[in-house]
Design a protein around this motif. Structure first.
Motif, mmCIF file in Angstrom:
data_model
loop_
_atom_site.group_PDB
_atom_site.id
_atom_site.type_symbol
_atom_site.label_atom_id
_atom_site.label_comp_id
_atom_site.label_asym_id
_atom_site.label_seq_id
_atom_site.Cartn_x
_atom_site.Cartn_y
_atom_site.Cartn_z
ATOM 1 N N ALA A 9 2.105 7.385 12.560
ATOM 2 C CA ALA A 9 1.599 6.142 11.976
ATOM 3 C C ALA A 9 2.173 6.029 10.574
ATOM 4 O O ALA A 9 2.579 7.023 9.980
ATOM 5 N N PRO A 10 2.243 4.818 10.014
ATOM 6 C CA PRO A 10 2.788 4.674 8.655
ATOM 7 C C PRO A 10 2.009 5.531 7.662
ATOM 8 O O PRO A 10 0.776 5.510 7.642
ATOM 9 N N TYR A 11 2.735 6.261 6.848
ATOM 10 C CA TYR A 11 2.099 7.115 5.831
ATOM 11 C C TYR A 11 2.051 6.334 4.531
ATOM 12 O O TYR A 11 3.081 6.081 3.896
ATOM 13 N N THR A 12 0.865 5.917 4.142
ATOM 14 C CA THR A 12 0.684 5.116 2.934
ATOM 15 C C THR A 12 -0.367 5.793 2.061
ATOM 16 O O THR A 12 -1.546 5.432 2.098
ATOM 17 N N PRO A 13 0.024 6.800 1.301
ATOM 18 C CA PRO A 13 -0.945 7.581 0.535
ATOM 19 C C PRO A 13 -1.601 6.771 -0.579
ATOM 20 O O PRO A 13 -1.031 5.793 -1.084
ATOM 21 N N HIS A 14 -2.779 7.190 -0.948
ATOM 22 C CA HIS A 14 -3.573 6.576 -2.010
ATOM 23 C C HIS A 14 -2.794 6.650 -3.321
ATOM 24 O O HIS A 14 -2.357 7.717 -3.760
ATOM 25 N N ALA A 15 -2.618 5.493 -3.977
ATOM 26 C CA ALA A 15 -1.780 5.437 -5.178
ATOM 27 C C ALA A 15 -2.331 6.314 -6.297
ATOM 28 O O ALA A 15 -1.570 6.973 -7.022
ATOM 29 N N GLY A 16 -3.638 6.338 -6.459
ATOM 30 C CA GLY A 16 -4.236 7.166 -7.498
ATOM 31 C C GLY A 16 -4.006 8.637 -7.255
ATOM 32 O O GLY A 16 -3.739 9.399 -8.196
ATOM 33 N N PHE A 17 -4.096 9.048 -5.996
ATOM 34 C CA PHE A 17 -3.836 10.452 -5.665
ATOM 35 C C PHE A 17 -2.375 10.802 -5.942
ATOM 36 O O PHE A 17 -2.082 11.852 -6.519
ATOM 37 N N GLY A 138 -5.085 8.692 8.568
ATOM 38 C CA GLY A 138 -4.986 8.238 7.191
ATOM 39 C C GLY A 138 -5.048 9.290 6.114
ATOM 40 O O GLY A 138 -5.157 8.949 4.932
ATOM 41 N N ALA A 139 -4.995 10.576 6.454
ATOM 42 C CA ALA A 139 -5.047 11.626 5.426
ATOM 43 C C ALA A 139 -3.930 11.440 4.410
ATOM 44 O O ALA A 139 -2.798 11.088 4.760
ATOM 45 N N ASP A 140 -4.257 11.681 3.146
ATOM 46 C CA ASP A 140 -3.275 11.555 2.074
ATOM 47 C C ASP A 140 -2.508 12.845 1.842
ATOM 48 O O ASP A 140 -1.379 12.826 1.349
ATOM 49 N N ALA A 141 -3.128 13.977 2.136
ATOM 50 C CA ALA A 141 -2.519 15.297 2.004
ATOM 51 C C ALA A 141 -3.255 16.214 2.955
ATOM 52 O O ALA A 141 -4.303 15.845 3.511
#
Length: 225
Positions: A9-17, A138-141
């Motif tokens: 799935a598209p990886y769109t990490p949280h900008a703040g993280f 949706g995990a960021d890391a």
């Protein structure tokens, strides 16, 4: 040419993280901290160079500590909770001012709840199956836990199939002088526990430990250049 690795799935990490992790790739875990002392220890960590601080929910009055840290530190610090086990607790963390959900497991309901509420999420994973399921939701890391069982050989094997853009964070047993092998194997950073903060220590000790980790981090990165 190496084939390109694509996530399911598209990886769109949280900008703040992404921003906070880009400043310092180590997450400060302050398990057992009390609300009255949270701000002082948070400032010590921030001034040493840390930008991500995690208060595990099995600490005394953890939501009050999260609120105190959020109030005390600049906006570029990311404050969150660890040991988040249910979707209800995700809401509680957000209402306290937290921006990050860290888990010891890879419950996809908790990941989804965090993302739907605009929070970053770092679930704990111990297998590639868990890792890819977490990323799909949706995990960021990815928190590689426990790191004592997932050594550099495992990190290297995972990195062969998990794209470099996805941060891998071993957690458990990390010290200022033993980060090199994991980083060389493909780890992106670490979660730091009792070697950084133990309940009852004063802020001066937290600052000294934090600076030792920062120096260890710089030494490894300098050696790899």
């Amino acid at each position: 040419m190496e084939p390109e690795l694509n996530l399911p799935a598209p990886y769109t990490p949280h900008a703040g993280f992404v921003a906070a992790f880009g400043v310092c790739g180590m997450v400060a875990i302050v398990r057992g901290i009390k609300p009255a002392e949270a701000a002082e220890h948070g400032r010590a960590l921030y001034e040493a160079g840390f930008r991500i601080i995690e208060v595990p929910l099995n600490s005394p009055q953890p939501l009050d500590s999260i609120a105190a840290l959020r109030q005390a530190l600049p906006a570029d610090a990311m404050i969150g909770a660890g040991t988040v086990l249910t979707t209800e607790r995700v809401r509680d963390v957000r209402e306290a001012g937290g921006e990050l959900i860290v888990m010891p497991h890879a419950d996809t309901d908790v990941i989804l709840a965090a993302k739907l509420q605009g929070l970053a999420c770092v679930p704990g994973v111990a297998t590639p199956t868990e890792a890819f399921a977490a990323l799909k939701h949706g995990a960021d890391a990815l928190k590689m836990f426990p790191a004592e069982q997932l050594g550099p050989a495992v990190t290297k094997a995972w990195r062969a199939v998990i794209p470099p853009v996805v941060p891998l964070l071993p957690v458990g047993g990390v010290k200022p002088d033993n980060m090199g092998p994991q980083l060389a194997a493909g780890a992106s950073g670490f979660g730091l526990g009792s070697a950084l903060y133990k309940p009852g220590q004063d802020a001066a000790a937290t600052r000294a430990n934090a600076l030792a980790f920062i120096e260890g981090w710089k030494a490894v990165h300098g050696a790899q250049k």
